[in-house]
Design a protein around this motif. Sequence first.
Motif, PDB file in Angstrom:
ATOM      1  N   LYS A 349       0.818  -1.219   0.000  1.00 50.53           N
ATOM      2  CA  LYS A 349       0.000   0.000   0.000  1.00 50.53           C
ATOM      3  C   LYS A 349       0.847   1.263   0.000  1.00 50.53           C
ATOM      4  O   LYS A 349       0.433   2.300  -0.526  1.00 50.53           O
ATOM      5  N   LYS A 350       2.033   1.180   0.581  1.00 56.86           N
ATOM      6  CA  LYS A 350       2.882   2.366   0.676  1.00 56.86           C
ATOM      7  C   LYS A 350       3.316   2.871  -0.703  1.00 56.86           C
ATOM      8  O   LYS A 350       3.645   4.049  -0.851  1.00 56.86           O
ATOM      9  N   LEU A 351       3.339   1.985  -1.690  1.00 57.59           N
ATOM     10  CA  LEU A 351       3.720   2.390  -3.042  1.00 57.59           C
ATOM     11  C   LEU A 351       2.789   3.465  -3.574  1.00 57.59           C
ATOM     12  O   LEU A 351       3.194   4.322  -4.362  1.00 57.59           O
ATOM     13  N   LEU A 352       1.528   3.415  -3.149  1.00 57.28           N
ATOM     14  CA  LEU A 352       0.537   4.393  -3.599  1.00 57.28           C
ATOM     15  C   LEU A 352       0.300   5.500  -2.574  1.00 57.28           C
ATOM     16  O   LEU A 352       0.013   6.645  -2.944  1.00 57.28           O
ATOM     17  N   GLU A 353       0.424   5.179  -1.310  1.00 58.81           N
ATOM     18  CA  GLU A 353       0.042   6.118  -0.261  1.00 58.81           C
ATOM     19  C   GLU A 353       1.071   7.216  -0.035  1.00 58.81           C
ATOM     20  O   GLU A 353       0.734   8.300   0.448  1.00 58.81           O
ATOM     21  N   GLU A 354       2.325   6.963  -0.379  1.00 56.99           N
ATOM     22  CA  GLU A 354       3.356   7.980  -0.195  1.00 56.99           C
ATOM     23  C   GLU A 354       3.302   8.966  -1.363  1.00 56.99           C
ATOM     24  O   GLU A 354       3.469   8.584  -2.525  1.00 56.99           O
ATOM     25  N   PRO A 355       3.090  10.260  -1.093  1.00 54.94           N
ATOM     26  CA  PRO A 355       2.970  11.245  -2.178  1.00 54.94           C
ATOM     27  C   PRO A 355       4.245  11.348  -3.005  1.00 54.94           C
ATOM     28  O   PRO A 355       5.355  11.104  -2.512  1.00 54.94           O
ATOM     29  N   LEU A 356       4.076  11.715  -4.265  1.00 51.63           N
ATOM     30  CA  LEU A 356       5.216  11.993  -5.122  1.00 51.63           C
ATOM     31  C   LEU A 356       5.862  13.299  -4.687  1.00 51.63           C
ATOM     32  O   LEU A 356       5.174  14.237  -4.267  1.00 51.63           O
ATOM     33  N   GLY A 357       7.178  13.373  -4.787  1.00 51.93           N
ATOM     34  CA  GLY A 357       7.900  14.575  -4.387  1.00 51.93           C
ATOM     35  C   GLY A 357       7.745  15.707  -5.387  1.00 51.93           C
ATOM     36  O   GLY A 357       7.216  15.528  -6.502  1.00 51.93           O
ATOM     37  N   SER A 358       8.235  16.868  -5.002  1.00 55.04           N
ATOM     38  CA  SER A 358       8.089  18.063  -5.846  1.00 55.04           C
ATOM     39  C   SER A 358       8.819  17.938  -7.172  1.00 55.04           C
ATOM     40  O   SER A 358       8.458  18.569  -8.150  1.00 55.04           O
ATOM     41  N   GLY A 359       9.858  17.104  -7.220  1.00 54.44           N
ATOM     42  CA  GLY A 359      10.605  16.951  -8.462  1.00 54.44           C
ATOM     43  C   GLY A 359      10.178  15.770  -9.306  1.00 54.44           C
ATOM     44  O   GLY A 359      10.831  15.446 -10.305  1.00 54.44           O
ATOM     45  N   ALA A 360       9.077  15.150  -8.951  1.00 50.68           N
ATOM     46  CA  ALA A 360       8.629  13.957  -9.677  1.00 50.68           C
ATOM     47  C   ALA A 360       8.116  14.312 -11.066  1.00 50.68           C
ATOM     48  O   ALA A 360       7.622  15.416 -11.317  1.00 50.68           O
ATOM     49  N   ALA A 361       8.237  13.359 -11.976  1.00 49.92           N
ATOM     50  CA  ALA A 361       7.674  13.518 -13.318  1.00 49.92           C
ATOM     51  C   ALA A 361       6.164  13.362 -13.230  1.00 49.92           C
ATOM     52  O   ALA A 361       5.675  12.374 -12.689  1.00 49.92           O
ATOM     53  N   ARG A 362       5.458  14.328 -13.734  1.00 53.26           N
ATOM     54  CA  ARG A 362       3.990  14.283 -13.700  1.00 53.26           C
ATOM     55  C   ARG A 362       3.436  14.238 -15.113  1.00 53.26           C
ATOM     56  O   ARG A 362       4.044  14.771 -16.064  1.00 53.26           O
ATOM     57  N   LEU A 363       2.281  13.650 -15.256  1.00 62.16           N
ATOM     58  CA  LEU A 363       1.666  13.459 -16.560  1.00 62.16           C
ATOM     59  C   LEU A 363       0.535  14.467 -16.790  1.00 62.16           C
ATOM     60  O   LEU A 363       0.046  15.115 -15.865  1.00 62.16           O
ATOM     61  N   TYR A 364       0.138  14.597 -18.026  1.00 63.31           N
ATOM     62  CA  TYR A 364      -0.961  15.457 -18.461  1.00 63.31           C
ATOM     63  C   TYR A 364      -2.181  15.158 -17.597  1.00 63.31           C
ATOM     64  O   TYR A 364      -2.597  14.016 -17.457  1.00 63.31           O
ATOM     65  N   VAL A 365      -2.773  16.208 -17.031  1.00 62.19           N
ATOM     66  CA  VAL A 365      -3.936  16.040 -16.159  1.00 62.19           C
ATOM     67  C   VAL A 365      -5.219  16.327 -16.926  1.00 62.19           C
ATOM     68  O   VAL A 365      -5.433  17.427 -17.436  1.00 62.19           O
ATOM     69  N   SER A 366      -6.055  15.328 -17.016  1.00 64.22           N
ATOM     70  CA  SER A 366      -7.420  15.472 -17.535  1.00 64.22           C
ATOM     71  C   SER A 366      -8.303  14.577 -16.697  1.00 64.22           C
ATOM     72  O   SER A 366      -8.001  13.398 -16.515  1.00 64.22           O
ATOM     73  N   ASN A 367      -9.394  15.123 -16.200  1.00 69.49           N
ATOM     74  CA  ASN A 367     -10.319  14.340 -15.385  1.00 69.49           C
ATOM     75  C   ASN A 367     -11.661  14.123 -16.073  1.00 69.49           C
ATOM     76  O   ASN A 367     -12.581  13.564 -15.480  1.00 69.49           O
ATOM     77  N   ASN A 368     -11.763  14.575 -17.321  1.00 69.33           N
ATOM     78  CA  ASN A 368     -12.965  14.354 -18.114  1.00 69.33           C
ATOM     79  C   ASN A 368     -12.545  14.417 -19.575  1.00 69.33           C
ATOM     80  O   ASN A 368     -12.110  15.456 -20.058  1.00 69.33           O
ATOM     81  N   HIS A 369     -12.663  13.301 -20.272  1.00 68.65           N
ATOM     82  CA  HIS A 369     -12.093  13.181 -21.613  1.00 68.65           C
ATOM     83  C   HIS A 369     -12.768  14.125 -22.620  1.00 68.65           C
ATOM     84  O   HIS A 369     -12.092  14.773 -23.419  1.00 68.65           O
ATOM     85  N   MET A 370     -14.080  14.172 -22.590  1.00 67.35           N
ATOM     86  CA  MET A 370     -14.779  15.050 -23.521  1.00 67.35           C
ATOM     87  C   MET A 370     -14.547  16.512 -23.178  1.00 67.35           C
ATOM     88  O   MET A 370     -14.351  17.362 -24.062  1.00 67.35           O
TER      89      MET A 370
END
Length: 440
Positions: A349-370
């Motif tokens: 569970k810790k793999l998901l529960e620990e937040p990504l750091g400020s320097g982490a690679a982040r992906l394009y954010v879309s929460n609604n495709h249309m």
Amino acid sequence: MNRGNVSRRGFLRRSLAAMAVAGLPAWYGREILAAEEDKKDKKPAANDRIVMGAIGIGSPQSRGRAIAQDALNTKKVQYVAVCDVDARHRKSAVGWMKEKGQEVKDHKDFRALLDNKDIQAVTIATPDHWHVLVAIEALRKGKDVYCEKPLTLTIAEGQALLKVVKETRRVFQVGSQQRSDGRFRLACEMVRNGRIGQVKTVETRIGGIDKNKVGPFKKEPVPEGLDWDFWQGQTGPVDYIPQRCHYEFRWWYEYSGGKMTDWGAHHNDIAQWGLGTDETGPVSVEASGFADSRPDCYNVHSEFTIHYTYANDGPRLVCTAGGENGVKFLGEDDKWIFVSRGRIEASDKKLLEEPLGSGAARLYVSNNHMDNFLDCVVSRKPTICPAEVGHRSVTVCHIGAIALRTGKRLKWDPVKERFDDDEANRMLSREMRAPWKIEV
């Protein structure tokens, strides 16, 4: 983010609780809500709405109807036209649109709809063998395009489409909506940031077809109102069988690619996203499976296992008809992350529960495709799944299907987009029945 009369605090609390049920950690849920809060909640005036047409509107149960509803839900569009080669669908859609406050004209021929200069964007949810023919015509008529997956029938079609997208500079969204689902984005971000170490294998479990239910099916008279010849389009003329048409066209290689291009276009897309290979793909493929060769039966492979390898001793991708539907990334020290439309979980569970750091690679954010597509129609920015990405993702599916059909282990050059085998290369394109053709 439709709060209704719920207080902001109560709305946020309930939203976070719902995300937790879906397996998203609280820190990630807060990020999603923050991204939505940053978006303007103002409903556009009627004269600011995007004027749209729906091509392949389909029956009430169809994807054409579903994505049109997605567009209407945003309150950002006005539909003025629908198109379908089945008169029953057109009649039903006109009435449905009227109930939604939309006055639309109906067309049998997509070219007539595209001649309407007022239309700014279209949704395309035709059978797969029509996607690129319709999309290219729409692009050349100056329309922005939301096209359902799988994007293409062949790899050559995808290459042609990309040329036209580049020439016309229109906004294009492929309906690979899992990229707009926080669970899949989280899984890919964790993988891209090394949470499971080096990725060894990705399993894409896409389901099969019950081989006891593949036919043979009986020929029947063409239903009144269906233009069967127009429906067949670029493919060779055959007798009408109900199980060839509408939803079940997916199970015939003439029109689609079976589960490989149906669910495979979703899950192999996520594999590509998680591996960071949106601009390339595997370098070899081999497959085994079963397809029924009797006349008038579904002819796609109902059972299969496909093995892909990536360059420089990279990860393996295993696409299979078995196992729980979803995508599983397997890394070092028995670490893994599994994601589906219902849940996301990890070996720890810790793999998901620990937040990504400020320097982490982040992906394009879309929460609604249309909504992402419509926002890009206004901003002219790239969508989360543009044509280039959709082409690369479905290419993974197509080369898998070609390996199944040839029974060969094939080398694939993702730069030249060619095999090391003449028979396989001949399957990169298909001859089109006149008068249909693609000229680029």
